[in-house]
Design an enzyme around this catalytic site. Structure first.
Site, PDB file in Angstrom:
ATOM      1  N   GLU A   1      -5.274  17.773  -0.502  1.00 12.76           N
ATOM      2  CA  GLU A   1      -5.716  18.861  -1.387  1.00 12.76           C
ATOM      3  C   GLU A   1      -7.173  18.649  -1.813  1.00 12.76           C
ATOM      4  O   GLU A   1      -7.904  19.608  -2.059  1.00 12.76           O
ATOM      5  CB  GLU A   1      -4.758  18.968  -2.593  1.00 12.76           C
ATOM      6  CG  GLU A   1      -3.428  19.585  -2.178  1.00 12.76           C
ATOM      7  CD  GLU A   1      -2.231  19.177  -3.008  1.00 12.76           C
ATOM      8  OE1 GLU A   1      -2.408  18.671  -4.132  1.00 12.76           O
ATOM      9  OE2 GLU A   1      -1.098  19.353  -2.516  1.00 12.76           O
TER      10      GLU A   1
ATOM     11  N   GLY B   1       4.220  19.972   0.320  1.00 12.19           N
ATOM     12  CA  GLY B   1       4.592  21.101  -0.530  1.00 12.19           C
ATOM     13  C   GLY B   1       5.158  22.286   0.233  1.00 12.19           C
ATOM     14  O   GLY B   1       5.277  23.384  -0.317  1.00 12.19           O
TER      15      GLY B   1
ATOM     16  N   SER C   1       6.998  16.567   1.454  1.00 15.32           N
ATOM     17  CA  SER C   1       8.318  17.185   1.233  1.00 15.32           C
ATOM     18  C   SER C   1       9.470  16.184   1.288  1.00 15.32           C
ATOM     19  O   SER C   1      10.547  16.489   1.812  1.00 15.32           O
ATOM     20  CB  SER C   1       8.545  18.328   2.222  1.00 15.32           C
ATOM     21  OG  SER C   1       7.589  19.349   2.009  1.00 15.32           O
TER      22      SER C   1
ATOM     23  N   GLU D   1       0.243  11.477   5.313  1.00 18.46           N
ATOM     24  CA  GLU D   1       0.694  12.756   4.786  1.00 18.46           C
ATOM     25  C   GLU D   1       0.248  13.895   5.702  1.00 18.46           C
ATOM     26  O   GLU D   1      -0.887  14.392   5.568  1.00 18.46           O
ATOM     27  CB  GLU D   1       0.108  12.979   3.390  1.00 18.46           C
ATOM     28  CG  GLU D   1       0.555  11.964   2.372  1.00 18.46           C
ATOM     29  CD  GLU D   1       0.584  12.553   0.969  1.00 18.46           C
ATOM     30  OE1 GLU D   1       1.633  12.510   0.350  1.00 18.46           O
ATOM     31  OE2 GLU D   1      -0.442  13.096   0.523  1.00 18.46           O
TER      32      GLU D   1
ATOM     33  N   HIS E   1      -6.542  12.613  -0.877  1.00 18.40           N
ATOM     34  CA  HIS E   1      -5.396  13.522  -0.764  1.00 18.40           C
ATOM     35  C   HIS E   1      -5.859  14.779  -0.036  1.00 18.40           C
ATOM     36  O   HIS E   1      -6.980  15.241  -0.226  1.00 18.40           O
ATOM     37  CB  HIS E   1      -4.853  13.868  -2.158  1.00 18.40           C
ATOM     38  CG  HIS E   1      -3.523  14.552  -2.102  1.00 18.40           C
ATOM     39  ND1 HIS E   1      -3.398  15.876  -1.760  1.00 18.40           N
ATOM     40  CD2 HIS E   1      -2.263  14.094  -2.306  1.00 18.40           C
ATOM     41  CE1 HIS E   1      -2.104  16.197  -1.775  1.00 18.40           C
ATOM     42  NE2 HIS E   1      -1.400  15.136  -2.097  1.00 18.40           N
TER      43      HIS E   1
ATOM     44  N   LYS F   1       0.297  15.953  -9.447  1.00 23.97           N
ATOM     45  CA  LYS F   1      -0.733  16.969  -9.173  1.00 23.97           C
ATOM     46  C   LYS F   1      -1.176  17.593 -10.507  1.00 23.97           C
ATOM     47  O   LYS F   1      -1.183  16.912 -11.513  1.00 23.97           O
ATOM     48  CB  LYS F   1      -0.210  18.016  -8.196  1.00 23.97           C
ATOM     49  CG  LYS F   1       0.457  17.406  -6.957  1.00 23.97           C
ATOM     50  CD  LYS F   1       0.678  18.411  -5.886  1.00 23.97           C
ATOM     51  CE  LYS F   1       1.496  17.799  -4.773  1.00 23.97           C
ATOM     52  NZ  LYS F   1       1.297  18.397  -3.499  1.00 23.97           N
TER      53      LYS F   1
ATOM     54  N   ASN G   1       3.216  11.739  -7.544  1.00 25.43           N
ATOM     55  CA  ASN G   1       1.951  12.454  -7.756  1.00 25.43           C
ATOM     56  C   ASN G   1       2.278  13.772  -8.441  1.00 25.43           C
ATOM     57  O   ASN G   1       2.805  14.686  -7.811  1.00 25.43           O
ATOM     58  CB  ASN G   1       1.278  12.701  -6.393  1.00 25.43           C
ATOM     59  CG  ASN G   1       0.054  13.604  -6.501  1.00 25.43           C
ATOM     60  OD1 ASN G   1      -0.494  13.803  -7.594  1.00 25.43           O
ATOM     61  ND2 ASN G   1      -0.366  14.162  -5.377  1.00 25.43           N
TER      62      ASN G   1
HETATM   63  C1  PEP Z   1       1.793  14.967  -2.254  1.00 27.84           C
HETATM   64  O1  PEP Z   1       1.342  15.630  -3.155  1.00 27.84           O
HETATM   65  O2  PEP Z   1       1.205  13.952  -1.891  1.00 27.84           O
HETATM   66  C2  PEP Z   1       3.044  15.376  -1.597  1.00 27.84           C
HETATM   67  C3  PEP Z   1       3.526  14.639  -0.641  1.00 27.84           C
HETATM   68  O3  PEP Z   1       3.631  16.537  -2.067  1.00 27.84           O
HETATM   69  P1  PEP Z   1       5.122  17.043  -1.755  1.00 27.84           P
HETATM   70  O4  PEP Z   1       6.045  15.868  -1.925  1.00 27.84           O
HETATM   71  O5  PEP Z   1       5.381  18.112  -2.766  1.00 27.84           O
HETATM   72  O6  PEP Z   1       5.137  17.550  -0.355  1.00 27.84           O
END
Ligand code: PEP
Length: 267
Positions: A98, A174, A217, A168, A96, A11, A9
């Protein structure tokens, strides 16, 4: 048999030049694993065309980061699922954190987006997860079940046969803070149980068939340990998917953890 899947992803990152440079370095790494695992890249919508062309016939699939819950009409700023399908997308991320947190998408709205993605013949990647406050208040299961239930109410449980669920934890996205293997296993098992428990008796064992990936992460350093967990079928990778060496190594870790090592195909 659940085929492992790794989704990148991006983003809201990238540029024509940066995407080209990333893909030139990334694709030779990914092609080593394309038969062992499913691979998808979700760039920002303006770059779908470019990335589709760069992916070519590598077997790495194209995905989008969201889709409208409406078919067409006066919804400025939204992309319909049909448009994304026309661009060559096979997967679409919905829900997601976000989107849920920053853009206030409710679970019902996420469910409508999930429906639209399915109706356009693509696979929704439904993100679920709790905030730190919710975890610390002992509400992790309640929150995730509510997020799943909204989709069940909209499309029925059978629709999960054509979906991927991404666990998640919001506090791990992040932040560099990864959930522990115990925390991940516990939630993945609960998701499987919820789906199995919602399925009508006569249906296939949806809970066992459902692909559930972890996101938050994930890096080269922790990928193998996470992907080795019995109920983890892959990863949704944000920050690390923007680095060819890192994302390539994460793909290798998933192939290794799934029992497939080394080069299995060349283009
Ligand atoms: C994500 O954007 O779904 C995500 C898991 O981000 P990150 O790997 O940067 O934590």
């Amino acid at each position: 048999m659940r085929k492992p899947i790794l989704i990148g992803n991006w983003k809201m990152n990238g540029s024509l030049q940066a995407n080209q440079a990333l893909m030139v370095r990334l694709l030779p790494r990914l092609r080593l694993f394309r038969r062992a695992i499913d691979l998808a890249i979700c760039p920002p919508s303006p770059y779908l065309f470019q990335v589709r062309d760069l992916l070519g016939y590598t077997g790495v699939m194209l995905g989008a980061q969201n889709a409208a819950g409406y078919v067409s009409g006066a919804y400025t700023g939204e992309n319909s699922a049909t448009m994304l399908q026309e661009m060559g997308c096979r997967y679409v991320i919905v829900g997601h954190s976000e989107r849920r947190v920053l853009f206030h998408e409710s679970s019902q709205e996420v469910a409508a987006r999930f429906r639209a993605v399915l109706s356009a013949g693509m696979t929704p990647i439904l993100c679920v997860g709790e905030s730190l406050t919710e975890r610390e208040s002992g509400l992790t299961s309640v929150v995730i079940e509510q997020q799943l239930q909204a989709v069940v109410d909209e499309v029925g449980i059978a629709a999960f046969a054509n979906a991927v669920v991404a666990y998640e934890p919001v506090w791990a996205i992040g932040t560099g803070q990864t959930a522990t293997p115990e925390q991940i296993s516990e939630v993945h098992q609960k998701i499987r149980k919820f789906v199995a428990g919602s399925a009508p008796e006569a249906s296939i064992d949806l809970g066992q068939e459902l692909r559930i990936v972890y996101g938050g992460s994930v890096k080269q350093a922790n990928a193998y340990d996470i992907f080795s967990l019995a109920d983890v079928d892959g990863g949704l990778i944000g920050g690390a998917s923007l680095h060819a060496d890192e994302f390539g190594a994460i793909a290798g870790a998933l192939a290794d953890a799934s029992g497939v090592t080394g080069e299995v195909s060349a283009i």
